[in-house]
Design a protein around this motif. Structure first.
Motif, PDB file in Angstrom:
ATOM      1  N   GLY A  66       0.841  -1.194   0.000  1.00 33.18           N
ATOM      2  CA  GLY A  66       0.000   0.000   0.000  1.00 33.18           C
ATOM      3  C   GLY A  66       0.871   1.235   0.000  1.00 33.18           C
ATOM      4  N   ASN A  67       0.234   2.403  -0.100  1.00 32.37           N
ATOM      5  CA  ASN A  67       0.975   3.660  -0.156  1.00 32.37           C
ATOM      6  C   ASN A  67       2.010   3.664  -1.272  1.00 32.37           C
ATOM      7  OD1 ASN A  67      -0.386   4.866   1.999  1.00 32.37           O
ATOM      8  ND2 ASN A  67       1.077   4.108   3.516  1.00 32.37           N
ATOM      9  N   THR A  68       1.714   2.977  -2.343  1.00 34.65           N
ATOM     10  CA  THR A  68       2.703   2.811  -3.412  1.00 34.65           C
ATOM     11  C   THR A  68       3.034   4.119  -4.122  1.00 34.65           C
ATOM     12  OG1 THR A  68       0.962   2.212  -4.987  1.00 34.65           O
ATOM     13  CG2 THR A  68       2.045   0.418  -3.808  1.00 34.65           C
ATOM     14  N   HIS A  69       2.185   5.117  -4.002  1.00 29.49           N
ATOM     15  CA  HIS A  69       2.455   6.380  -4.696  1.00 29.49           C
ATOM     16  C   HIS A  69       3.562   7.193  -4.032  1.00 29.49           C
ATOM     17  CE1 HIS A  69      -1.323   6.762  -7.428  1.00 29.49           C
ATOM     18  NE2 HIS A  69      -0.846   5.529  -7.384  1.00 29.49           N
ATOM     19  N   GLN A  70       4.062   6.723  -2.885  1.00 38.14           N
ATOM     20  CA  GLN A  70       5.224   7.379  -2.283  1.00 38.14           C
ATOM     21  C   GLN A  70       6.400   6.416  -2.155  1.00 38.14           C
ATOM     22  OE1 GLN A  70       4.319   8.726   1.713  1.00 38.14           O
ATOM     23  NE2 GLN A  70       4.359   6.647   2.534  1.00 38.14           N
ATOM     24  N   CYS A  71       6.321   5.302  -2.879  1.00 39.10           N
ATOM     25  CA  CYS A  71       7.353   4.261  -2.778  1.00 39.10           C
ATOM     26  C   CYS A  71       7.807   3.878  -4.176  1.00 39.10           C
ATOM     27  CB  CYS A  71       6.816   3.041  -2.033  1.00 39.10           C
ATOM     28  SG  CYS A  71       6.183   3.415  -0.380  1.00 39.10           S
ATOM     29  N   PHE A  72       8.703   4.685  -4.742  1.00 34.21           N
ATOM     30  CA  PHE A  72       9.144   4.458  -6.118  1.00 34.21           C
ATOM     31  C   PHE A  72      10.665   4.508  -6.222  1.00 34.21           C
ATOM     32  CE2 PHE A  72       7.219   8.630  -5.396  1.00 34.21           C
ATOM     33  CZ  PHE A  72       8.300   9.483  -5.542  1.00 34.21           C
ATOM     34  N   GLY A  73      11.327   3.905  -5.247  1.00 35.93           N
ATOM     35  CA  GLY A  73      12.757   3.726  -5.339  1.00 35.93           C
ATOM     36  C   GLY A  73      13.587   4.876  -4.807  1.00 35.93           C
ATOM     37  N   ILE A  74      14.751   5.066  -5.400  1.00 37.48           N
ATOM     38  CA  ILE A  74      15.772   5.945  -4.844  1.00 37.48           C
ATOM     39  C   ILE A  74      15.298   7.380  -4.673  1.00 37.48           C
ATOM     40  CG2 ILE A  74      18.016   7.009  -5.340  1.00 37.48           C
ATOM     41  CD1 ILE A  74      18.916   4.311  -6.467  1.00 37.48           C
TER      42      ILE A  74
END
Length: 514
Positions: A66-74
């Protein structure tokens, strides 16, 4: 199956799957079992899992549930670290992305796989797991010596970087806390039968990081990037990573040497601000490391620029404008070209336009992980700490003449206040270099990383532009010995690792140990 190994082993499958659709894959994914060395039959085939790792460094939706819109790598992780400091002002909560990082409201959420602790732990251990499979094939991998060294050297660099970043988030800084618990070390391919490891100490983790980054530099030296792909870590980037590591270790002579080696071998040059508008093109001559985003890989809303580009009118950036600390902005002269990175918005502040989509209609924009300008600032700091003010100013001026033609300083010395507040400023050359670093790397490096290694606290104020809801008066950010910026370890790790006990091995959920 041990919890973290369940994650990393399955993530290895995911990395291979991503590699098959990467734009720069060299061969198709082999059909051999991943448990065998046949997967890495030659040096070029090894780039397939490497490309999978690199793809994950800018892709959302795989590291959390969840919360993938703030979890995009480096870039997400650096933005997280930036808003945890005092210079990257979040003017409003907006949709909530990165707001909970900024207000230090994530540590209690370690049992929820949708939050930052899980995201970071899972991502970096996934990259470690993938790297371990490549490194394990070092003696049996076919192909030319250069092909093998290129693949294995990158794997060592990725493993060093991953352990380094884990240490940034899950432990206090190394110096003065050498015996503090850090993170578990795994240097062999993980399987369902792998035994979970206890937390190693800071000193042990940094010994592993040093060994890995030195091996990476040794193997990558003299090898050109395949297809000049800047997503790949080459010798210059490995040296730059070594410089970052040495700064945390307070190894100033080594940091200086690594930074200069990175500059001299990168082929990159400092650019005037007007030459890299929008910070969205890895082809720019100052970019050392970054990800070229192609049309079928854009993150849309789950992307760095959607959170940053206010002028694009994308809702995330519009609802939560990213602004500079007004006191830091005031430290730039009227002639400093970097002032153009921010503009006035009534009742909001100095809103950023340093980072912009290259084409908002298609969500396009490359991700930049490292610029050569950072290395000049790193060398300057190291030289200053070594007592060589003349060399420090030479490297500082190399940058500043491209920012402010009238810039000069007569400052000297290494004084540094306990906090970064204006009232505690010392007027030293070291402080001046750090101020220029704060301005130059705003939004891209991660201010919290520097605050931790400097053992310097901070306090936010409304005069800086911070809204009242983000002043965090009950968080002890002024105390560099506090645990406020040390994240909690995911509960799933304790559930599945027989050598870690949640009652004994968890980081404090508050600012201090009870």
């Amino acid at each position: 199956m041990k919890a973290i190994f369940k994650y990393t082993f399955m993530a290895l499958l995911g990395g291979m799957m991503l590699a098959s659709c990467s734009e720069d894959s060299i061969v198709t994914v082999p059909t051999q079992s991943m448990s065998g060395q046949g997967l890495l039959a030659n040096g070029k085939a090894a780039l397939v899992p490497l490309n999978g790792i690199y793809r994950e460094m800018y892709t959302s939706g795989w590291s959390t549930t969840g919360n993938t819109h703030q979890c995009f790598g480096i870039t997400a992780y650096n933005l997280c670290a930036d808003v945890m400091g005092e210079d990257h002002v979040m003017a409003a909560q907006g949709s909530g992305w990165f707001w909970f990082d900024a207000i230090y409201n994530v540590k209690g959420r370690f049992a929820n796989s949708a939050w930052r602790s899980y995201d970071l732990w899972f991502a970096f251990y996934t990259w470690i797991s993938n790297a371990n499979y490549i490194i394990a094939a070092e003696e049996t991998m076919g192909g030319s010596t250069e092909e093998r060294n290129y693949a294995i050297g990158q794997a060592y660099a990725i493993r060093a970087y991953s352990y380094f970043m884990l240490s940034q988030y899950f432990a206090r800084t190394l110096v003065g806390h050498e015996s503090d618990p850090c993170v578990p070390i795994y240097n062999d391919p993980t399987t369902p039968q792998t035994t979970g490891q206890p937390r190693a100490t800071n000193a042990e983790v940094y010994a592993q990081i040093d060994k890995d980054i030195d091996k990476a530099c040794e193997l990558l030296k003299g090898i050109e990037r395949y297809k000049d792909n800047k997503s790949h870590i080459n010798y210059a980037v490995a040296q730059a990573l070594k410089a970052r590591i040495c700064m945390v270790e307070n190894k100033w002579a080594e940091a200086k040497a690594a930074a200069h080696e990175a500059i001299n071998t990168s082929g990159c040059k400092i650019l005037p601000v007007a030459s890299f508008i929008g910070m969205n093109n890895v082809g720019a001559d100052n970019v050392m490391w970054g990800a070229e985003i192609i049309s079928d890989q854009v993150g849309m809303y789950a992307s760095f620029f959607s959170h940053m580009d206010y002028l694009s009118k994308v809702s995330y950036a519009l609802k939560a404008p990213k602004c500079i600390n007004l006191e830091l902005y005031a430290k730039m002269s009227a002639n400093d070209a970097r002032r153009g990175w921010w503009f006035d918005v009534d009742e909001v502040g100095k809103v950023q336009q340093k980072f912009r989509f290259s084409d908002v209609s298609t969500w396009m924009g490359d991700y930049i992980f490292m610029r050569v300008e950072e290395m000049y600032l790193t060398a300057a700091e190291a030289e200053c700490r070594l007592g060589d003010d003349a060399a420090a100013k030479e490297d500082l001026y190399a940058l500043m003449k491209q920012r402010d033609p009238n810039y000069s300083t007569i400052k000297t010395g290494t004084g540094l206040g306990k906090t970064s507040e204006k009232a505690n400023e010392t007027g030293s050359l070291l402080e001046e270099i750090l101020i220029q670093r704060r301005i130059e790397l705003w939004g891209e490096f991660g201010r919290m990383y520097d605050l931790k290694r400097l053992k310097q606290g901070f306090k936010r104020t409304e005069a800086m532009g911070w809204p009242s809801g983000a002043l965090i008066p009950n968080v002890h950010t002024e105390d560099p010995e506090a645990y406020c910026n040390v994240l909690t370890i995911p509960q799933a790790e304790f559930d599945g690792n027989e050598n870690m006990d949640g009652d004994k091995d968890q980081n404090p959920t508050g600012d201090y140990k009870k």
